[in-house]
Each structure stands twice: as C-alpha cells, then as structure tokens.
Design a protein around this motif. Structure first.
Motif, PDB file in Angstrom:
ATOM      1  N   ALA A  19       0.821  -1.210   0.000  1.00 40.75           N
ATOM      2  CA  ALA A  19       0.000   0.000   0.000  1.00 40.75           C
ATOM      3  C   ALA A  19       0.857   1.263   0.000  1.00 40.75           C
ATOM      4  CB  ALA A  19      -0.947  -0.005   1.201  1.00 40.75           C
ATOM      5  N   ILE A  20       1.855   1.323   0.894  1.00 37.74           N
ATOM      6  CA  ILE A  20       2.658   2.538   0.979  1.00 37.74           C
ATOM      7  C   ILE A  20       3.621   2.655  -0.209  1.00 37.74           C
ATOM      8  CG2 ILE A  20       2.503   2.603   3.496  1.00 37.74           C
ATOM      9  CD1 ILE A  20       5.410   1.597   3.593  1.00 37.74           C
ATOM     10  N   THR A  21       4.149   1.512  -0.665  1.00 37.43           N
ATOM     11  CA  THR A  21       5.123   1.534  -1.754  1.00 37.43           C
ATOM     12  C   THR A  21       4.484   1.967  -3.064  1.00 37.43           C
ATOM     13  OG1 THR A  21       6.436  -0.215  -0.711  1.00 37.43           O
ATOM     14  CG2 THR A  21       6.761   0.142  -3.063  1.00 37.43           C
ATOM     15  N   VAL A  22       3.371   1.350  -3.413  1.00 36.91           N
ATOM     16  CA  VAL A  22       2.704   1.684  -4.678  1.00 36.91           C
ATOM     17  C   VAL A  22       2.147   3.107  -4.620  1.00 36.91           C
ATOM     18  CG1 VAL A  22       0.849   1.062  -6.262  1.00 36.91           C
ATOM     19  CG2 VAL A  22       2.196  -0.730  -5.164  1.00 36.91           C
ATOM     20  N   HIS A  23       1.631   3.506  -3.454  1.00 37.86           N
ATOM     21  CA  HIS A  23       1.102   4.870  -3.295  1.00 37.86           C
ATOM     22  C   HIS A  23       2.173   5.903  -3.621  1.00 37.86           C
ATOM     23  CE1 HIS A  23      -1.436   7.964  -1.177  1.00 37.86           C
ATOM     24  NE2 HIS A  23      -0.244   8.548  -1.122  1.00 37.86           N
ATOM     25  N   GLU A  24       3.345   5.769  -3.003  1.00 42.18           N
ATOM     26  CA  GLU A  24       4.402   6.757  -3.214  1.00 42.18           C
ATOM     27  C   GLU A  24       4.981   6.670  -4.629  1.00 42.18           C
ATOM     28  OE1 GLU A  24       4.989   9.211  -1.325  1.00 42.18           O
ATOM     29  OE2 GLU A  24       3.662   8.515   0.264  1.00 42.18           O
ATOM     30  N   ALA A  25       5.148   5.448  -5.132  1.00 40.92           N
ATOM     31  CA  ALA A  25       5.655   5.295  -6.497  1.00 40.92           C
ATOM     32  C   ALA A  25       4.691   5.922  -7.502  1.00 40.92           C
ATOM     33  CB  ALA A  25       5.879   3.827  -6.818  1.00 40.92           C
ATOM     34  N   ASN A  48      10.575  -0.677  -4.184  1.00 41.53           N
ATOM     35  CA  ASN A  48      11.339  -1.130  -3.024  1.00 41.53           C
ATOM     36  C   ASN A  48      10.803  -0.423  -1.778  1.00 41.53           C
ATOM     37  OD1 ASN A  48      13.165  -1.774  -1.034  1.00 41.53           O
ATOM     38  ND2 ASN A  48      14.954  -0.904  -2.076  1.00 41.53           N
ATOM     39  N   PRO A  49      10.149  -1.153  -0.864  1.00 41.53           N
ATOM     40  CA  PRO A  49       9.527  -0.492   0.293  1.00 41.53           C
ATOM     41  C   PRO A  49      10.521   0.213   1.203  1.00 41.53           C
ATOM     42  CG  PRO A  49       9.508  -2.886   0.552  1.00 41.53           C
ATOM     43  CD  PRO A  49       9.935  -2.608  -0.844  1.00 41.53           C
ATOM     44  N   LEU A  50      11.786  -0.238   1.228  1.00 34.97           N
ATOM     45  CA  LEU A  50      12.786   0.382   2.094  1.00 34.97           C
ATOM     46  C   LEU A  50      13.024   1.844   1.724  1.00 34.97           C
ATOM     47  CD1 LEU A  50      15.407  -2.505   2.372  1.00 34.97           C
ATOM     48  CD2 LEU A  50      13.611  -1.869   3.999  1.00 34.97           C
ATOM     49  N   LYS A  51      12.761   2.204   0.479  1.00 38.68           N
ATOM     50  CA  LYS A  51      12.933   3.581   0.032  1.00 38.68           C
ATOM     51  C   LYS A  51      11.820   4.494   0.543  1.00 38.68           C
ATOM     52  CE  LYS A  51      16.537   3.236  -2.853  1.00 38.68           C
ATOM     53  NZ  LYS A  51      17.741   4.100  -2.804  1.00 38.68           N
ATOM     54  N   HIS A  52      10.711   3.919   1.000  1.00 34.39           N
ATOM     55  CA  HIS A  52       9.539   4.721   1.356  1.00 34.39           C
ATOM     56  C   HIS A  52       9.168   4.662   2.835  1.00 34.39           C
ATOM     57  CE1 HIS A  52       8.945   5.143  -2.938  1.00 34.39           C
ATOM     58  NE2 HIS A  52       8.866   3.835  -3.084  1.00 34.39           N
ATOM     59  N   ILE A  53       9.772   3.749   3.609  1.00 33.13           N
ATOM     60  CA  ILE A  53       9.382   3.571   5.005  1.00 33.13           C
ATOM     61  C   ILE A  53       9.892   4.721   5.865  1.00 33.13           C
ATOM     62  CG2 ILE A  53       9.816   2.169   7.066  1.00 33.13           C
ATOM     63  CD1 ILE A  53       9.667  -0.301   5.325  1.00 33.13           C
ATOM     64  N   ASP A  54       8.990   5.276   6.671  1.00 30.42           N
ATOM     65  CA  ASP A  54       9.339   6.270   7.679  1.00 30.42           C
ATOM     66  C   ASP A  54       9.169   5.600   9.046  1.00 30.42           C
ATOM     67  OD1 ASP A  54       9.404   9.509   8.255  1.00 30.42           O
ATOM     68  OD2 ASP A  54       8.256   8.403   9.756  1.00 30.42           O
ATOM     69  N   PRO A  55      10.221   5.569   9.889  1.00 31.67           N
ATOM     70  CA  PRO A  55      10.133   4.830  11.156  1.00 31.67           C
ATOM     71  C   PRO A  55       8.947   5.244  12.026  1.00 31.67           C
ATOM     72  CG  PRO A  55      12.398   5.486  10.720  1.00 31.67           C
ATOM     73  CD  PRO A  55      11.551   6.155   9.679  1.00 31.67           C
ATOM     74  N   ILE A  56       8.652   6.535  12.081  1.00 31.53           N
ATOM     75  CA  ILE A  56       7.550   7.009  12.916  1.00 31.53           C
ATOM     76  C   ILE A  56       6.216   6.824  12.202  1.00 31.53           C
ATOM     77  CG2 ILE A  56       6.515   9.032  14.020  1.00 31.53           C
ATOM     78  CD1 ILE A  56       9.340  10.072  14.506  1.00 31.53           C
ATOM     79  N   GLY A  57       6.114   7.340  10.987  1.00 31.95           N
ATOM     80  CA  GLY A  57       4.831   7.334  10.283  1.00 31.95           C
ATOM     81  C   GLY A  57       4.393   5.981   9.764  1.00 31.95           C
ATOM     82  N   THR A  58       5.356   5.114   9.419  1.00 32.09           N
ATOM     83  CA  THR A  58       5.011   3.824   8.844  1.00 32.09           C
ATOM     84  C   THR A  58       4.935   2.712   9.880  1.00 32.09           C
ATOM     85  OG1 THR A  58       6.258   4.526   6.890  1.00 32.09           O
ATOM     86  CG2 THR A  58       5.568   2.243   6.944  1.00 32.09           C
ATOM     87  N   ILE A  59       5.657   2.876  10.990  1.00 34.31           N
ATOM     88  CA  ILE A  59       5.730   1.796  11.982  1.00 34.31           C
ATOM     89  C   ILE A  59       5.114   2.196  13.326  1.00 34.31           C
ATOM     90  CG2 ILE A  59       7.291   0.284  13.271  1.00 34.31           C
ATOM     91  CD1 ILE A  59       9.271   0.569  10.906  1.00 34.31           C
ATOM     92  N   LEU A  60       5.613   3.285  13.939  1.00 33.56           N
ATOM     93  CA  LEU A  60       5.197   3.636  15.293  1.00 33.56           C
ATOM     94  C   LEU A  60       3.746   4.105  15.376  1.00 33.56           C
ATOM     95  CD1 LEU A  60       5.935   3.991  18.259  1.00 33.56           C
ATOM     96  CD2 LEU A  60       6.800   6.273  17.695  1.00 33.56           C
ATOM     97  N   LEU A  61       3.381   5.116  14.586  1.00 37.50           N
ATOM     98  CA  LEU A  61       2.026   5.661  14.685  1.00 37.50           C
ATOM     99  C   LEU A  61       0.935   4.671  14.287  1.00 37.50           C
ATOM    100  CD1 LEU A  61       2.189   9.431  13.688  1.00 37.50           C
ATOM    101  CD2 LEU A  61       1.467   8.426  15.851  1.00 37.50           C
ATOM    102  N   PRO A  62       1.114   3.880  13.202  1.00 35.83           N
ATOM    103  CA  PRO A  62       0.081   2.872  12.903  1.00 35.83           C
ATOM    104  C   PRO A  62      -0.127   1.892  14.053  1.00 35.83           C
ATOM    105  CG  PRO A  62       1.499   3.172  11.008  1.00 35.83           C
ATOM    106  CD  PRO A  62       2.128   3.926  12.136  1.00 35.83           C
ATOM    107  N   ALA A  63       0.977   1.473  14.692  1.00 30.21           N
ATOM    108  CA  ALA A  63       0.862   0.537  15.815  1.00 30.21           C
ATOM    109  C   ALA A  63       0.111   1.180  16.981  1.00 30.21           C
ATOM    110  CB  ALA A  63       2.252   0.087  16.266  1.00 30.21           C
ATOM    111  N   LEU A  64       0.427   2.447  17.282  1.00 31.60           N
ATOM    112  CA  LEU A  64      -0.241   3.151  18.368  1.00 31.60           C
ATOM    113  C   LEU A  64      -1.717   3.361  18.083  1.00 31.60           C
ATOM    114  CD1 LEU A  64       2.377   5.873  19.417  1.00 31.60           C
ATOM    115  CD2 LEU A  64       1.638   3.888  20.739  1.00 31.60           C
ATOM    116  N   SER A  65      -2.034   3.733  16.832  1.00 32.48           N
ATOM    117  CA  SER A  65      -3.432   4.002  16.490  1.00 32.48           C
ATOM    118  C   SER A  65      -4.280   2.738  16.581  1.00 32.48           C
ATOM    119  CB  SER A  65      -3.542   4.620  15.090  1.00 32.48           C
ATOM    120  OG  SER A  65      -3.074   3.732  14.094  1.00 32.48           O
TER     121      SER A  65
END
Length: 212
Positions: A19-25, A48-65
């Motif tokens: 979702a995040i990779t195709v969206h940004e591409a 390549n998802p590693l080019k688009h991952i943001d540690p806070i926005g892609t991992i931390l905040l989704p988990a918290l929400s």
C-alpha cells in the motif's frame, strides 16, 4: 485452520508494504509524466519499500493508532515533487496528488477480487489469503480516505490547492506548516475518525458493489 502469530503478522505486513510503496511510487510516476523528474533522479520511483518507510509514520504511529482502537493512521516518506517543474503546475498538481489515493483504490479492488477467488486455491492457503485480502482492503481504503482529507500536506490538501482560485490557494497552502500537528490532534481527540467514517463506508460499499 487457525493462523499462527507469524502468519497473522505477514497477512497484515504484506498489504501495508504494498500500500505505501505503490502509493508513493504512483506520485513519482505521475510527476514524471507531467514533467518533474525530481523523484526519478533521487531513485524514489521504485517498488522497493525500504525507500519509502518512515520509522515514525510507517511503523510507530500505525501501531499506536491500532492499540488505542482508533482509525489506522500513518504515512510513508513522501516522494519529492517539485511542482514548479510540472508543465502546468497548478493544474497538474491535481493529478500528481490524486495518483496516490487512486493507486490505493486500485489495490483495494485487487484484494477484493482475490477475496472472492480464494476458493480456487488449496484449502491450506485459503485462510491466510482471506485474512490478507481483508487486511489489504481495509488498509488501502483507510489510506485512500485519509489521504483525501483536505489538509496540506496530505494529498487532499494538494488537490484543494489545485482547485481553489489562486489567491485562496496561496492562503490555504500556508496551513501546511501546521498540517501534521492539526492531523495528529484530530486523530487523538477522535474527531478524525468521526469525519472520515462516513467517507470510508461509502468506499467500502462502492468496492463491494464492484467486486462482490
């Protein structure tokens, strides 16, 4: 058959990465089509998802929400776009911004089609594919609706700037410096969920009508 913990994580992780990779591409491809090569030169038009991952926005905040029971919330590193390089900056901004949410709706359609076809796969794979398809639909529709929210720097804010008269667009664009603070405040007060829920239900019903 009950999925293992690892299978459940994989069932959600794969749709999120897509979702995040195709969206940004998609933003990068659209910008290139309309004349801006910034993303291409920086190597950001990639799946390549590693080019688009943001540690806070892609991992931390989704988990918290998710843990707090709210609407799934997060973001990836935005693909850089120099709107002044577009052939018609104000008009073309609309299509560059719309490309991301459009890609999420397309992916939700693909996951929906897969969900209706899981019976053709071996029985051992059906539960996993069903769970992954449901996750893919949910994640992409939430990202679609969230990104259409008319607040800079979200895609919906860019779309609004493109459609507003020039003077109003300039004033509205100034909100961008406060945009993420406003968005996070709306999220944690529950107001964002109230605003987005009817729009999310609309797209869910539309998807159901198209694929079911």
């Amino acid at each position: 058959m009950e999925l293992t913990a690892i299978q459940k994580v994989a069932a959600y992780a794969l749709p999120i990465l897509f979702a995040i990779t195709v969206h940004e591409a998609a933003h990068g491809y659209a910008a290139k089509y309309f004349g801006d090569l910034t993303a291409e030169r920086l190597g950001r038009i990639t799946l390549n998802p590693l080019k688009h991952i943001d540690p806070i926005g892609t991992i931390l905040l989704p988990a918290l929400s998710v843990l707090l029971g709210g609407i799934l919330f997060g973001w990836a590193k935005p693909v850089p776009v120099n709107f002044s390089n577009l052939r018609h900056p104000k008009q073309d901004m609309l299509w560059v911004a719309l490309a991301g949410p459009a890609s999420n709706f397309f992916m939700a359609l693909c996951w929906g089609v897969l969900l209706t076809r899981v019976a053709v796969f071996p029985i051992s794979a059906q539960e996993f594919l069903s769970q992954m398809s449901v996750a893919g639909i949910q994640i992409n529709l939430v990202l679609l609706v969230l990104n259409l929210f008319p607040l800079p720097p979200l895609d919906g804010g860019r779309i609004a700037v493109s459609l507003l008269p020039m003077q109003a667009a300039i004033k509205f664009a100034r909100i961008e410096r406060y945009g993420m603070i406003i968005l996070i405040a709306l999220l944690f007060t529950g107001i964002l969920g109230v605003i987005l829920s009817p729009v999310l239900r609309f797209f869910q019903q539309l998807l159901y009508a198209l694929v079911m």
